[in-house]
Design a protein around this motif. Structure first.
Motif, PDB file in Angstrom:
ATOM      1  N   SER A 182       0.823  -1.223   0.000  1.00  5.92           N
ATOM      2  CA  SER A 182       0.000   0.000   0.000  1.00  5.92           C
ATOM      3  C   SER A 182       0.855   1.270   0.000  1.00  5.92           C
ATOM      4  O   SER A 182       0.318   2.375   0.085  1.00  5.92           O
ATOM      5  CB  SER A 182      -0.917   0.002   1.231  1.00  5.92           C
ATOM      6  N   GLN A 192      -0.037   6.597   0.753  1.00  6.12           N
ATOM      7  CA  GLN A 192      -0.818   5.373   0.941  1.00  6.12           C
ATOM      8  C   GLN A 192      -1.714   5.214  -0.281  1.00  6.12           C
ATOM      9  O   GLN A 192      -2.278   6.196  -0.779  1.00  6.12           O
ATOM     10  CB  GLN A 192      -1.690   5.468   2.199  1.00  6.12           C
ATOM     11  N   ASP A 199      -4.624   2.419  -2.495  1.00  7.58           N
ATOM     12  CA  ASP A 199      -5.518   1.261  -2.405  1.00  7.58           C
ATOM     13  C   ASP A 199      -5.740   0.720  -3.816  1.00  7.58           C
ATOM     14  O   ASP A 199      -5.130   1.184  -4.781  1.00  7.58           O
ATOM     15  CB  ASP A 199      -6.842   1.635  -1.728  1.00  7.58           C
ATOM     16  N   SER A 200      -6.640  -0.268  -3.947  1.00  6.63           N
ATOM     17  CA  SER A 200      -6.825  -0.933  -5.240  1.00  6.63           C
ATOM     18  C   SER A 200      -7.343   0.019  -6.315  1.00  6.63           C
ATOM     19  O   SER A 200      -7.164  -0.213  -7.509  1.00  6.63           O
ATOM     20  CB  SER A 200      -7.779  -2.120  -5.098  1.00  6.63           C
TER      21      SER A 200
END
Length: 605
Positions: free
Chosen positions: A453, A468, A470-471
């Motif tokens: 991440s 950070q 995410d998908s």
């Protein structure tokens, strides 16, 4: 315990450098085992039967143009664009036997006499177009006169009485008696540029060919023109001519994209090989290696591909591919193979075990390849033509259309199904080859690395910004880490994501722990110029780096070994641009000398 070492294991050689409208010289040794040619600033000596067996001579400081084996096979004479001639031995390739200034310009061709003692080197000079010298001392043994324009080729008779011939842009063939070599006669053989000349092995016939598509034969002893053959056969400039060992046949390579094998006595064509229909298929060089029983003919096209031809077979039995421009990116496939991209946009796939190279099929990049990132059986390449291309690893072909990028790419990294591309405008995130998200940033990214991440981006003020993700590809800034010395130019997470290595513009590498972003190492500082690439081994205990300073270093993460510098000096002329760990204890590097090299790393602490 033995000291740690890094030594060359194999060189995946460049292919010959070519120039449109000019012949490219290929030379085979007298036993028919090795091929010598010029590429970049190096000369490559390769095994004909196993092209992965390759040596590189790096003594020239200018772009190399020609290399010729001596008849005895022990020495090579090579020339470059500044007019320097070097004499060296392939067995002791690190040292130069002789270094001689020939002309003030590009050397186009070199010939040895039958004793392997005298050399004539010719080219495009200012006051003179060539010199005749002894190989061991550089003393003059004759003069090259009679041409009014650049000399393109030279041929020397191997038997006594010694004779030599030169041909040039003025269309003339100048004949010399030797030794010492003195002007004897001049024949206006060609209506346009004369590009190639060659003596039959027994010295009885001389042949010349040129841009007027004519092939002229001469008496080898007197230099008198005997007959002209091949009228109307070639429809383009004839760049190169090479004799078979028995002296009964010769081969010609032409801009009409064909190679023809001729019967010298009858003056007729025995066989024609036709290649493609593109400019790249022009045949600019040919050699028939003597000392073999298979009648092999090796031809070179404008892209630098070497085609192995045999009489009676229509298709080449082997094609040797690779780069002939500086390699600017190196990536690893998920199957342990390597991908390399060069300054001219060419992408090649390398089988590390066999050393064989395949140029990727399909529409190549039209400009410098910046970086590779792999995942899910696909490799993604980004280039300065501002496109993203997807390669199917199994088929070694580009898939579908290229994806346009909104700005010039700087770097790319793949993690968790997403491809992160750092461009001059920000970070673009792609999923399945399609744009998922675009993030514009207040600074111009210098490098990018993704793991899990975490996404790290080289930012302004000597900093690395940590995001950070995410998908979906969203980026949330969480941390900024800085170094006191330089702008970040290379980033790499260890395989498990626990450490981030950041290389900068002055040659220092800093390592951070990814759980706390504390500085773990600040003593990896042996490079003297910009760090261009970093890669961690599978254990995460060692990292390898390359730099514009031409060196490759291997570093240790363990604290007591931080200061250890395991060095491969001068790994690549003109800089190292890519590095990958392959197999166990081996590092692959790529650089400005158009090669990919495999290094053995042993006895690491």
């Amino acid at each position: 315990m033995a000291a740690p070492t890094i030594t060359i294991d194999r060189i995946f050689g460049a292919v010959p450098a070519t120039t449109r409208g000019q012949p490219t010289q290929l030379s085979a040794d007298s036993k028919g085992q090795r091929l010598a040619y010029a590429a970049g600033k190096s000369i490559f000596v390769r095994s004909i039967d196993n092209p992965a067996d390759c040596k590189e001579y790096t003594g020239h400081t200018a772009a190399t143009t020609v290399a010729r084996f001596a008849p005895n096979g022990f020495k090579v004479a090579s020339g470059d664009a500044s007019g320097m001639l070097h004499v060296w031995e392939p067995e002791t390739i690190e040292s130069t036997r002789g270094e001689y200034g020939i002309i003030a310009g590009r050397l186009n061709d070199i010939a040895w006499d039958g004793d392997s003692q005298r050399i004539i080197a010719v080219g495009d000079g200012k006051e003179q177009f060539g010199r005749c010298i002894t190989a061991d001392s550089g003393n003059s043994v004759g003069e090259i006169i009679g041409h009014s324009k650049s000399v393109n080729a030279v041929a020397m008779k191997a038997q006594r009485p010694f004779r030599a011939a030169t041909v040039g842009d003025d269309g003339n063939m100048v004949f010399y008696h030797g030794a010492p070599y003195k002007f004897n006669s001049k024949t206006e053989s060609h209506k346009s540029f004369a590009l190639s000349a060659a003596y039959s092995p027994d010295g009885s016939i001389l042949v010349s060919a040129g841009a007027d598509k004519r092939i002229q034969l001469y008496d080898g002893k007197t230099g008198e023109p005997t007959k002209q053959i091949g009228e109307g056969e070639h429809t383009g400039s004839i760049f190169s001519v090479a004799w078979s060992q028995d002296g009964k046949k010769f081969a010609t390579a032409s801009a009409d994209r064909t190679v023809k094998l001729w019967d010298a006595d009858a003056g007729t064509v025995i066989q024609t090989w036709t290649f493609g229909d593109a400019v790249r298929d022009q045949q600019v060089g040919v050699v028939i290696p003597h000392g073999r029983t298979d009648g092999l003919i090796i031809s070179l096209n404008l892209d630098g591909e070497l085609s192995y031809l045999t009489e009676g077979k229509e298709a080449p039995i082997k094609i040797v591919q690779g780069h002939n421009k500086g390699v600017t990116a190196l990536g690893g496939g998920s199957d342990g193979s390597l991908w390399s991209g060069s300054f001219d946009g060419r992408v090649c796939h390398w089988d590390v075990k066999t050393g064989s190279s395949t140029t990727v099929d399909g529409q190549q990049h039209s400009n410098q390849v910046t970086q590779f990132a792999s995942g899910g059986g696909k490799t993604y390449s980004v280039g300065w033509d501002d496109t993203l291309r997807t390669v199917d690893e199994a088929a070694k072909t580009f898939l579908g259309e290229s994806t346009p990028l909104n700005a010039q790419p700087k770097d790319s990294s793949f993690s968790n199904g997403n491809l992160y591309v750092a461009t001059a405008a920000g970070v673009a995130v792609y999923a399945g080859g399609k744009l998922a998200k675009e993030h514009s940033l207040s600074y111009t990214p210098g490098a990018i690395a993704a793991s899990g991440s975490n996404v790290a981006v080289g930012a302004d003020n000597n900093s690395v910004k940590i995001y950070q993700t995410d998908s979906s590809g969203s980026l949330q800034e969480t941390k900024t880490v800085t170094n006191p010395t330089g702008t970040i130019t290379a980033l790499a997470f260890s395989r498990d994501g626990s450490h981030l290595a950041a290389g900068n513009s002055v040659g220092k590498i800093y390592v951070y722990k990814s759980d706390s972003w504390e500085l773990a190492v600040d003593r990896w500082s042996a490079h003297t110029s910009r760090v261009t690439c970093i890669d961690w081994d599978t254990s995460g205990a060692y990292a390898a780096s390359g730099s514009l300073d031409t060196n490759v270093f291997v570093w240790c993460l363990e604290k007591k070994n931080h200061g250890k510098r395991i060095k491969a000096p001068n790994a690549h002329k003109d800089g190292v641009y890519g590095i990958r760990w392959v197999e166990s204890g081996k590092v692959a590097s790529a650089g400005g000398d158009c090669t990919v090299k495999i290094w053995n790393v042993q006895n690491l602490p």
